[in-house]
Design a protein around this motif. Structure first.
Motif, PDB file in Angstrom:
ATOM      1  N   UNK A 103     -12.803   8.816  10.255  1.00 36.83           N
ATOM      2  CA  UNK A 103     -11.836   8.445   9.147  1.00 36.83           C
ATOM      3  C   UNK A 103     -10.976   6.952   9.336  1.00 36.83           C
ATOM      4  N   UNK A 104     -10.465   6.936  10.726  1.00 36.51           N
ATOM      5  CA  UNK A 104      -9.663   5.704  10.909  1.00 36.51           C
ATOM      6  C   UNK A 104     -10.732   4.317  11.128  1.00 36.51           C
ATOM      7  N   UNK A 105     -11.936   4.763  11.197  1.00 34.82           N
ATOM      8  CA  UNK A 105     -12.928   3.430  11.504  1.00 34.82           C
ATOM      9  C   UNK A 105     -13.254   3.237   9.983  1.00 34.82           C
ATOM     10  N   UNK A 106     -13.332   4.062   9.208  1.00 32.84           N
ATOM     11  CA  UNK A 106     -13.345   3.782   7.757  1.00 32.84           C
ATOM     12  C   UNK A 106     -12.493   3.167   6.880  1.00 32.84           C
ATOM     13  N   UNK A 107     -11.311   3.543   7.714  1.00 29.84           N
ATOM     14  CA  UNK A 107     -10.092   2.505   7.249  1.00 29.84           C
ATOM     15  C   UNK A 107     -10.005   1.148   7.650  1.00 29.84           C
ATOM     16  N   UNK A 108     -10.579   0.853   8.761  1.00 26.77           N
ATOM     17  CA  UNK A 108     -10.845  -0.447   8.857  1.00 26.77           C
ATOM     18  C   UNK A 108     -11.985  -1.223   8.185  1.00 26.77           C
ATOM     19  N   UNK A 109     -12.969  -0.742   7.731  1.00 26.09           N
ATOM     20  CA  UNK A 109     -13.678  -1.220   6.914  1.00 26.09           C
ATOM     21  C   UNK A 109     -12.951  -1.500   5.483  1.00 26.09           C
ATOM     22  N   UNK A 110     -12.323  -0.573   4.924  1.00 28.98           N
ATOM     23  CA  UNK A 110     -11.453  -0.871   4.012  1.00 28.98           C
ATOM     24  C   UNK A 110     -10.457  -1.937   4.221  1.00 28.98           C
ATOM     25  N   UNK A 157     -12.678  11.793  31.329  1.00 35.99           N
ATOM     26  CA  UNK A 157     -12.745  10.446  32.223  1.00 35.99           C
ATOM     27  C   UNK A 157     -13.131   9.277  31.288  1.00 35.99           C
ATOM     28  N   UNK A 158     -13.887   9.489  30.314  1.00 35.70           N
ATOM     29  CA  UNK A 158     -14.356   8.536  29.361  1.00 35.70           C
ATOM     30  C   UNK A 158     -13.502   7.872  28.468  1.00 35.70           C
ATOM     31  N   UNK A 159     -12.765   8.807  27.800  1.00 36.38           N
ATOM     32  CA  UNK A 159     -11.814   8.703  26.573  1.00 36.38           C
ATOM     33  C   UNK A 159     -10.925   7.465  27.126  1.00 36.38           C
ATOM     34  N   UNK A 160     -10.274   7.438  28.066  1.00 37.87           N
ATOM     35  CA  UNK A 160      -9.485   6.223  28.670  1.00 37.87           C
ATOM     36  C   UNK A 160     -10.356   4.840  28.646  1.00 37.87           C
ATOM     37  N   UNK A 161     -11.498   4.980  29.406  1.00 36.36           N
ATOM     38  CA  UNK A 161     -12.424   3.743  29.465  1.00 36.36           C
ATOM     39  C   UNK A 161     -12.954   3.299  27.976  1.00 36.36           C
ATOM     40  N   UNK A 162     -13.340   4.303  27.118  1.00 37.36           N
ATOM     41  CA  UNK A 162     -13.727   3.990  25.931  1.00 37.36           C
ATOM     42  C   UNK A 162     -12.912   3.105  24.965  1.00 37.36           C
ATOM     43  N   UNK A 163     -11.377   3.346  25.267  1.00 43.36           N
ATOM     44  CA  UNK A 163     -10.289   2.763  24.387  1.00 43.36           C
ATOM     45  C   UNK A 163      -9.982   1.510  24.929  1.00 43.36           C
ATOM     46  N   UNK A 164     -10.380   1.137  25.941  1.00 45.04           N
ATOM     47  CA  UNK A 164      -9.813  -0.250  26.324  1.00 45.04           C
ATOM     48  C   UNK A 164     -10.603  -1.202  25.924  1.00 45.04           C
ATOM     49  N   UNK A 166     -14.560  -1.311  17.207  1.00 41.40           N
ATOM     50  CA  UNK A 166     -15.384  -1.477  18.066  1.00 41.40           C
ATOM     51  C   UNK A 166     -14.771  -0.076  19.104  1.00 41.40           C
ATOM     52  N   UNK A 167     -13.453  -0.121  19.470  1.00 49.39           N
ATOM     53  CA  UNK A 167     -12.998   0.599  20.182  1.00 49.39           C
ATOM     54  C   UNK A 167     -13.137   1.966  19.721  1.00 49.39           C
TER      55      UNK A 167
END
Length: 133
Positions: free
Chosen positions: A69-76, A126-133, A107-108
Motif C-alpha cells: 500500500x505504501x508503495x502504491x502511495x509513492x506511485x500516486x 537479518x535482511x529487513x535492516x539491510x533491505x531498508x538502507x 526502491x526501499x
C-alpha cells in the motif's frame, strides 16, 4: 522481525519525503487547498504511516500488504507531482528533488516487500535492516 519502525531507514526517508511535500505544497495556489494540496499531502503522509502500521502487524504477510500500500502511495504521489509540475505549481528543480526522494522510498519499499514475502523468519530479521538502507 524489528517492530520498531523508527529503526527502519525507509521510514526515515519516507518521513523526509512527507516533510518536503508539506513544504513545497505551501506555495501551491490557495484555490488548491482542498484539491491538489490536500491530496498530495495525504498521499505523502500515507507512505510512512503505512510503514509504521504494517510493522505492528502480527504476520509478515500483513506487514508486506501494508508495504505494498505504501508503495502504491509513492506511485500516486509521483502522478500528483507530475500534475503539479504541469500546472506550474512546482519548478523543475523542486520536482526533481521530491521525485528523487519518492523513487528512493519506492526502491526501499520494494526491497523490504521482497524480504517480507520470501525470507524465512530468522533470515527476515537479518535482511529487513539491510533491505531498508
Amino acid at each position: 522481525m524489528p517492530r520498531a519502525f523508527r529503526e527502519l531507514d525507509v521510514w526515515h526517508v519516507a518521513m523526509e519525503l512527507a516533510t518536503e511535500i508539506y513544504k513545497v505544497s505551501e506555495a501551491f495556489p490557495k484555490h488548491e487547498l482542498y484539491g491538489l494540496t490536500s491530496q498530495i499531502r495525504r498521499c505523502a503522509v500515507s507512505v510512512p504511516s503505512n510503514i509504521a502500521e504494517g510493522s505492528q502487524r502480527a504476520t509478515s504477510r500483513d506487514y508486506a500488504n501494508f508495504i505494498t500500500i505504501a508503495k502504491g502511495s509513492t506511485a500516486e504521489l509521483e502522478t500528483q507531482l507530475i500534475l503539479a509540475l504541469r500546472l506550474g505549481y512546482l519548478n523543475e528543480s523542486t520536482f526533481q528533488h521530491v521525485e528523487g526522494l519518492s523513487f528512493r522510498v519506492a526502491r526501499m519499499l520494494s526491497k523490504l516487500s521482497s524480504v517480507l514475502r520470501t525470507a524465512s523468519r530468522e533470515e527476515r530479521e537479518k535482511r529487513i535492516t539491510r533491505a531498508t538502507r
